[in-house]
Design a protein around this motif. Sequence first.
Motif, PDB file in Angstrom:
ATOM      1  N   SER A   1      90.664  74.675 108.250  1.00 17.37           N
ATOM      2  CA  SER A   1      90.232  75.425 107.079  1.00 17.37           C
ATOM      3  C   SER A   1      89.008  76.218 107.512  1.00 17.37           C
ATOM      4  N   HIS A   2      88.699  77.266 106.786  1.00 18.07           N
ATOM      5  CA  HIS A   2      87.628  78.159 107.228  1.00 18.07           C
ATOM      6  C   HIS A   2      86.581  78.304 106.132  1.00 18.07           C
ATOM      7  N   ARG A   3      85.569  77.447 106.215  1.00 16.90           N
ATOM      8  CA  ARG A   3      84.531  77.463 105.193  1.00 16.90           C
ATOM      9  C   ARG A   3      83.226  78.045 105.697  1.00 16.90           C
ATOM     10  N   SER A   4      83.091  78.162 107.000  1.00 10.39           N
ATOM     11  CA  SER A   4      81.818  78.607 107.554  1.00 10.39           C
ATOM     12  C   SER A   4      82.045  79.204 108.928  1.00 10.39           C
TER      13      SER A   4
ATOM     14  N   GLU B   1      93.897  80.967 106.475  1.00 14.25           N
ATOM     15  CA  GLU B   1      93.473  81.682 105.263  1.00 14.25           C
ATOM     16  C   GLU B   1      92.967  83.086 105.576  1.00 14.25           C
ATOM     17  N   GLY B   2      92.675  83.353 106.809  1.00 17.72           N
ATOM     18  CA  GLY B   2      92.136  84.662 107.180  1.00 17.72           C
ATOM     19  C   GLY B   2      90.630  84.716 107.009  1.00 17.72           C
ATOM     20  N   GLY B   3      90.124  84.595 105.795  1.00 14.60           N
ATOM     21  CA  GLY B   3      88.689  84.683 105.531  1.00 14.60           C
ATOM     22  C   GLY B   3      88.074  83.325 105.256  1.00 14.60           C
TER      23      GLY B   3
ATOM     24  N   MET C   1      90.419  75.837  99.135  1.00 10.47           N
ATOM     25  CA  MET C   1      91.282  76.460 100.137  1.00 10.47           C
ATOM     26  C   MET C   1      91.723  77.824  99.606  1.00 10.47           C
ATOM     27  N   LEU C   2      91.699  78.821 100.461  1.00  3.35           N
ATOM     28  CA  LEU C   2      92.204  80.135 100.105  1.00  3.35           C
ATOM     29  C   LEU C   2      93.710  80.155 100.344  1.00  3.35           C
ATOM     30  N   ALA C   3      94.372  81.101  99.745  1.00  4.20           N
ATOM     31  CA  ALA C   3      95.818  81.232  99.949  1.00  4.20           C
ATOM     32  C   ALA C   3      96.086  81.563 101.414  1.00  4.20           C
TER      33      ALA C   3
END
Length: 180
Positions: free
Chosen positions: A39-42, A119-121, A128-130
């Motif tokens: 996942s991409h949180r930071s 998620e890309g971004g 979680m982003l789509a």
Amino acid sequence: FGAAVVGGLLRRLFASVDVHRLAEIAEDAKRNPIVLVPSHRSYFDFLILSWLFYQNYLVPPHIAARENMAFGPFGFLFRHMGAFFLRRSFKGEPLYAAVFHEYLHLMIARGFPLEYFIEGGRSRSGRMLAPKAGILGMTIRSFLRGDTRPLVFVPVYLGYEKLLEGQAFLEELQGKPKRG
């Protein structure tokens, strides 16, 4: 050099870095190409995984990063830490798409570990982003071109005890556009 800098930064920011199931991932990586899908949180996400692999004598992953991350000396540093840069969209650019597909196929065929954020971004809120299927689709198409080894996808969760980009997140909640 990168490991020392990132390690020092992590020690200053976090009380601990707890890791689970790394031995299993290491065993998979010996036999098969792996794709880490965190996942991409930071912005710390890719640094943590590369540092973790390096500290445990594993080949650090090659990381898909948007071209906006190739700025100044950081672009040089990120590239030497395994990042490869790509555009947000390949639409209307068949040559760029073909070259990128070949590059991705070469990395998978040679068994290099990959890392990309589905998620890309970034999502600094913890939600979680789509998912975006672009690079995932390219990875599957590359695999279907004839590799006989399994392609191992490793979902990765990075949890933080701190909200690392708190001010930027508050600005987003107030309606300002996301930076970076």
